[in-house]
Scaffold this active site. Structure first.
Site, PDB file in Angstrom:
ATOM      1  CB  CYS A 104       2.692  -6.277   4.575  1.00  0.00           C
ATOM      2  SG  CYS A 104       3.329  -4.737   3.762  1.00  0.00           S
TER       3      CYS A 104
ATOM      4  CB  SER B  52       6.993  -4.345   4.798  1.00  0.00           C
ATOM      5  OG  SER B  52       6.930  -3.180   4.107  1.00  0.00           O
TER       6      SER B  52
ATOM      7  CG  HIS C 280      10.901  -6.066   1.237  1.00  0.00           C
ATOM      8  ND1 HIS C 280      11.430  -6.398  -0.094  1.00  0.00           N
ATOM      9  CD2 HIS C 280       9.940  -5.117   0.969  1.00  0.00           C
ATOM     10  CE1 HIS C 280      10.738  -5.579  -0.961  1.00  0.00           C
ATOM     11  NE2 HIS C 280       9.785  -5.053  -0.536  1.00  0.00           N
TER      12      HIS C 280
ATOM     13  CG  HIS D  11       4.276  -3.925   9.222  1.00  0.00           C
ATOM     14  ND1 HIS D  11       4.602  -5.256   8.238  1.00  0.00           N
ATOM     15  CD2 HIS D  11       3.897  -3.132   8.255  1.00  0.00           C
ATOM     16  CE1 HIS D  11       4.531  -5.039   7.181  1.00  0.00           C
ATOM     17  NE2 HIS D  11       4.136  -3.372   6.948  1.00  0.00           N
TER      18      HIS D  11
ATOM     19  CB  CYS E 160       0.974  -1.102   6.476  1.00  0.00           C
ATOM     20  SG  CYS E 160       2.349  -0.763   5.466  1.00  0.00           S
TER      21      CYS E 160
END
Length: 373
Positions: free
Chosen positions: A49, A51, A54, A70, A176
């Site tokens: 993902c 995230s 990042h 996650h 997610c």
């Protein structure tokens, strides 16, 4: 409850660099047995993902060594003392925003705004980590999970039991991206049937928004992306019109054709794109910020336009979803053929290829990669 000892798991870790960036590596980590209120899950699939990216690219700096990941799905292997809601053998999806179930927001049914969660601190609820490296140093679970490995230990509140028929690859995305995207439509914006909408950015979250809009009966649905492959997938999943922003000024086109749209969803996390959303809206319309920008990013908005034309901007975290309610609901819709979530998956690859999958995500190539330990 069983009494399996601690075990060793291959995992993808991120460690802060001495000067610039971070180091990403596959290493063996030790996974502790679950403590009170905790559950050990054998990971069967985990999504890659933005995230996670990042953290890797420094948009969200960390001073901790982390086990990444996650978006996870797997099977319960062991439960700690006091766990009553799941049992060994259950097929589960992991929620990265494990709620405390005690704060005012949780009591009000707004678990996505929980003020007692420790997920954002990258710890278990008691402030500890289940992971250590070969030398005994602490490794912290990203967003309280750390699913880029073969095993995790997580709080019971992060574990959502799903139907055994649900593929683990699809279940991982429910942790997610899908819950965020579909929830942005159904929970955050509450889009009514017949409303017009544009989706800017057609990665995993953006395509989930397209599917959510189709579920809600929105029309027309316009999807915008630089990638021809992603535009084609958006059209297959329900978009009525697709646009390449290099060829078409999206805001001008929407104003000319429709006088603006009722809802504009941003699924990139790009501060410049966010600035353009009000110009896409009809009077009374709402812009929904779903993509997560880098920390400290700023966008400039004309407040007079918002006030004069009754436009609004809605923030969206985790699709305003309560995982224990929304994840099983979305799983049922997938199994009933209403949400073709398998179309989001570009490649299923071994865990060792995680760094390569992150590089491809950064380059914007392909759709969603799934890692399997």
């Amino acid at each position: 409850m069983t009494t399996d000892p601690a075990l060793t798991s291959p995992a993808i870790t991120v460690r802060p660099g001495a000067e610039t960036g971070v180091s990403v590596a596959l290493e063996d980590v030790h996974v502790a047995a679950p403590g009170p209120g905790q559950v050990r899950v054998g990971i069967r699939a985990t999504g890659v993902c933005h995230s996670d990216l990042h953290v890797v690219n420094g948009d969200w700096p960390t001073d901790q060594p982390l086990v990444l990941g996650h978006e996870g799905a797997g099977v319960v292997e062991e439960t700690g003392p006091g766990v009553t809601g799941v049992r060994t053998g259950d097929h589960v999806v992991l929620s990265w925003f494990a709620p405390c179930r005690a704060c005012a927001n949780c009591a009000a049914g707004r678990a996505w705004l929980c003020t007692g969660t420790t997920a954002l601190a990258n710890t278990l609820p008691d402030g500890t980590t289940p992971f250590t490296d070969a030398s005994g140093g602490e490794l912290w679970p990203y967003l309280g999970l750390g699913t880029f490995g073969s095993h995790v230990v997580v709080p019971e509140t992060a574990v959502v039991v799903v139907d055994e028929e649900l593929p683990f690859t699809v279940g991982a995305l429910l942790g997610c991206s899908v819950t965020t995207g579909v929830g942005a439509v159904l929970n955050t914006a509450r889009v009514p049937a017949g409303a017009s909408a544009v989706v800017v950015g057609c990665g995993g979250v953006g395509l989930s928004i397209v599917m959510g809009l189709r579920l809600a009966g929105a029309h027309p649905i316009i999807a915008v992306d630089l990638s021809g492959e992603k535009r084609a997938t958006a059209q297959e999943l329900g978009a009525d019109v697709v646009l390449d922003p290099r060829e078409t000024d999206t805001g001008a086109w929407l104003r000319e054709r429709f006088g603006g749209v009722d809802y504009a969803f941003e699924a990139i996390g790009n501060a410049h794109v966010i600035e353009t959303l009000p110009g896409m809206l009809a009077p009374g319309g709402a812009a929904v910020l779903v993509g997560m920008p880098r920390m400290g990013a700023r966008s400039s908005i004309d407040p007079y336009e918002l006030a004069d034309q009754g436009k609004s901007i809605l923030g969206c975290n985790y699709g305003s979803s309560v995982a224990r309610v929304d994840v099983p609901r979305l799983a049922r819709l997938h199994l009933a053929g209403r949400l073709p979530l398998e179309r989001l998956i570009d490649r299923v690859r071994p865990l060792a290829e995680g760094p390569q999958a992150l590089d491809e995500l950064a380059a914007g190539t392909g759709l969603r990669s799934i890692l399997t330990p």
